[in-house]
Design a protein around this motif. Structure first.
Motif, short mmCIF file in Angstrom:
data_model
loop_
_atom_site.label_atom_id
_atom_site.label_comp_id
_atom_site.label_asym_id
_atom_site.label_seq_id
_atom_site.Cartn_x
_atom_site.Cartn_y
_atom_site.Cartn_z
N THR A 1 1.60 -5.13 3.73
CA THR A 1 0.57 -5.57 4.66
C THR A 1 -0.13 -6.79 4.08
O THR A 1 0.32 -7.35 3.06
CB THR A 1 -0.40 -4.42 5.01
OG1 THR A 1 -1.32 -4.89 6.01
CG2 THR A 1 -1.17 -3.95 3.81
N TYR B 1 -3.50 -1.06 8.27
CA TYR B 1 -2.50 -0.07 7.88
C TYR B 1 -1.87 0.48 9.17
O TYR B 1 -2.58 0.73 10.14
CB TYR B 1 -3.20 1.04 7.09
CG TYR B 1 -2.28 2.05 6.46
CD1 TYR B 1 -1.55 1.73 5.33
CD2 TYR B 1 -2.13 3.32 7.00
CE1 TYR B 1 -0.71 2.65 4.73
CE2 TYR B 1 -1.29 4.25 6.42
CZ TYR B 1 -0.58 3.90 5.28
OH TYR B 1 0.26 4.82 4.70
N VAL C 1 0.84 -1.19 0.00
CA VAL C 1 0.00 0.00 0.00
C VAL C 1 0.88 1.24 0.00
O VAL C 1 1.97 1.23 0.60
CB VAL C 1 -0.91 0.01 1.25
CG1 VAL C 1 -1.93 1.15 1.19
CG2 VAL C 1 -1.65 -1.31 1.38
N ASP D 1 2.38 4.58 1.16
CA ASP D 1 2.59 5.09 2.51
C ASP D 1 3.27 6.45 2.38
O ASP D 1 4.31 6.57 1.73
CB ASP D 1 3.48 4.07 3.25
CG ASP D 1 3.83 4.48 4.67
OD1 ASP D 1 4.17 5.66 4.88
OD2 ASP D 1 3.79 3.61 5.55
N GLN E 1 4.13 0.29 2.07
CA GLN E 1 3.97 -0.45 3.31
C GLN E 1 3.48 -1.85 2.94
O GLN E 1 2.50 -1.99 2.21
CB GLN E 1 2.94 0.26 4.18
CG GLN E 1 2.74 -0.39 5.51
CD GLN E 1 1.85 0.42 6.46
OE1 GLN E 1 0.94 -0.11 7.05
NE2 GLN E 1 2.11 1.71 6.61
#
Lengths: 255, 255, 255, 255
Positions: free
Chosen positions: B50, B112, B40, B42, B48
């Protein structure tokens, strides 16, 4: 692969058979997560209908051979409508006999409901997660676990406009074995006297806050109540707090 | 039964075929709860890593015949490492094409993490549950949902000895569709400005308490922020509170 | 009540102080359910980003006094990006030191993904739930638990028109402590050789079925593999089956 | 920040008040996840005690002002012991009146138990997840959802040595609104006739397999039964399959 396999297994079995008796000595079979309607003793209304998750298992002496898993369910069905503290021993005994086991274990987890005046002045039905756990081997033991939710009162004057509680602070999990029958209601009351202590009293607010709003001191306070109780022979108390995105906890085991 | 069945089915099929076109017009097939590692965007660290739960489904025009469920997974695998806001449209388009569908839908739910100073002064890694939901049919839509945990500061002077927060008060769930790309960080900050409003300020404590500690007023405050935002075209906000053993909530949808 | 309380507590404390040393000797504090991104060693790709649930706790000698729960998080943050088998001992050591504890414990639960060819011929990303559990007290121990899903192949000829598998049969949970580093991939392969044994081979289908499709015989087969393995010093294997609305299981512990 | 805030809010309120009437028109308040003991009509035993999760919410016309969340619980408590299909309308009506709402909604989710002969020949207590959902606004609607677990019989001769079922294949979720009262038992039987169809019949095994063991064909078969039923006015059926580590599903909505 199919053809070589039995050969490999046979060789391993020989090695295995020598090691077996000395080493592999814990064999269990069981059933888990059986949803089952049960009836629990209720101080105010005599009985309370609720819904349990049942786990049952036995220890076996040598071999798994010949186990009929359906027998667990048969035992459970034979006690349908009579599953409670008093019948626990009889259920475990029947498990040992029917499954020719060395030891039998059963855990019954269920929500228990009490009408309580909380926050607002009208009685609400509060849910307490309970579980009973029994073992029958050379000796015989039975314990009771109760989760009491903690929502401490807002620590300011009642005319502040704030709501009565600022959130779900956490849980107090008390696990007990006892010498005499104890009402679930009695233990819940005992726990709530410690966990919901009114922080609004004017004297020494700071000391009160320190004592009551840490998991360590709350676990300590509960342990002190339990360790001196004449009917309780063993206990474990765990206090959990959710204030920070993860759970912090403190746990004391005794006597 | 085996022999009669096909006969019965055939008759029903005839009845069915006449009703089909008028009545049964929503047919969906899909996959659910696929655990899938994603990346994702960031703001602070560029990307990031996840872990998402992925749901994908399509609407089919007439018949289920010939659907290959494995194609959902194939599409997902083709975008492995590139699943994000920007690729959402391309993934949905490929679903429509490969499954010959009328419409395609995908939901990606993931935690997140942001470093935040909370309660204590050291930065902690706070988890925010997010999900992106996209649809491709005659039009094209994409929305983002974020759960922000609420632990309001203890509403008394800082020297009271009380901990900084008295529990997990609840969650603010914000669901948005937007005209331009918005950082997840930006929305979280906007929400936290409302939900963590410091109750320790001395002026008119009572009014503050009233405004901020009910699910209705908190939902109202959030809706006011969202309805006037130039980049947000639709929103839904739900504020949940855990203070009482069950959840109370208030929800506003707009514009 | 507020006034009497301290008195009662003091009396109890006296009684308590005499019992304390003999009886209440297990005190733990910890943090639970911390979501935390971690990096795990991956045989094919060197590292794999995943998301862990972290539990950490310590045993305390006498008193809870002076515990700073935030130190657990500080330790975790210091090892951010380096949490794996190799750093486990160092993390536990830092927990003991920073919290002045007698013993430290940490459990890290995470999904691990492998590309596998299952059912259909294209590789899918299969999820395996893993957990590492380490203890540091007088001695030092580390164990690894892996859940392998079991979906046995449909036991009929491949041209029967039936799908390749008829459902999620269950799980094999293997828990190991070992003398030398073992790849997660290696253990998964070892387990899957037993659990996914192809029932379609023509010879002695009946014997195969009996051997492989009961939780007891599958647990036995796995235990035989584990007990003779030179790198494994302790194991527990549990095989669970979902075929009947509840879970049946068999468990063997060794050596 | 505290000082500027009210100012900002006031300005926004002005903008807001103009947009309000046109745009923000859906405001809901409610309670969620209330555990509540209920009594359900049971064809064989007249009543069945079970445990529900209750969700209740109302739509509000203009403002949240003056909502008393405790009134939801009061309404629920007034119907304690009488919560069922027949009282649904009265409960919703009381919610509308007491909360001065435009519309009221309630969902009650509960496990329902039936004695069934499954796999082995002795009756087992099978759990079916059910939920009732009712709405009261200009019109009045009530629907019933039932989850029926699917464990199809092993598709080979009975003397193969294989167990009767090879796993939990999935679920059939049927959601109905109806013209006349229908027993839960009746719907479960109807669904199970389709989902547990015996694959061991010798004729055209291949066709049977194809028809019954895909989520699409099973959803089709169920939809055909439901669309022609005189007492059912609307339905949605979703068939889920767990055979592959994730869930595949097909869903049909009608009429």
């Amino acid at each position: 692969m199919g053809l070589e396999k039995p050969l490999v297994i046979n060789i391993m079995k020989d090695i295995q058979s020598q090691r077996d008796e000395r080493f592999i000595n814990i064999r269990k079979v069981g059933v888990k997560d059986i949803s089952y309607p049960i009836t629990v003793l209720d101080k105010a209304n005599k009985v309370q209908h609720t819904l349990a998750k049942v786990n049952m298992y036995v220890n076996l002496p040598h071999q798994f051979k010949g186990i009929h898993m359906s027998r667990f369910i048969e035992v459970l069905n034979r006690f349908h409508g009579r599953i409670n503290f008093r019948s626990f021993h009889a259920i475990l005994k029947e498990m040992v006999e029917r499954l020719q086991a060395e030891a039998a274990h059963m855990e019954i987890e269920f929500p228990y409901f009490l009408k309580k005046k909380r926050i607002i002045n009208k009685p609400e039905l509060i849910e307490y997660r309970c579980s009973m756990y029994g073992t029958l081997d050379s000796s015989d033991s039975l314990s009771l676990k109760i989760d009491v939710p903690i929502s401490p009162p807002t620590p300011v004057q009642i005319d502040s406009g704030l709501p009565g509680s600022l959130g779900l602070w956490g849980f107090a999990r008390t696990s007990l074995s006892f010498r005499h029958f104890i009402w679930i209601e009695y233990i819940i009351d005992m726990v709530e006297k410690v966990t919901s202590h009114d922080l609004r009293w004017p004297v020494d607010k700071r000391a009160a806050a320190e004592r009551y709003l840490s998991v360590e001191s709350m676990a300590d306070s509960l342990a002190q109540k339990l360790v001196t109780h004449p009917d309780i022979c063993k206990f474990k108390v765990t206090v959990e707090n959710f204030a920070r995105g993860f759970t912090t906890y403190a746990s004391i085991q005794g006597p």
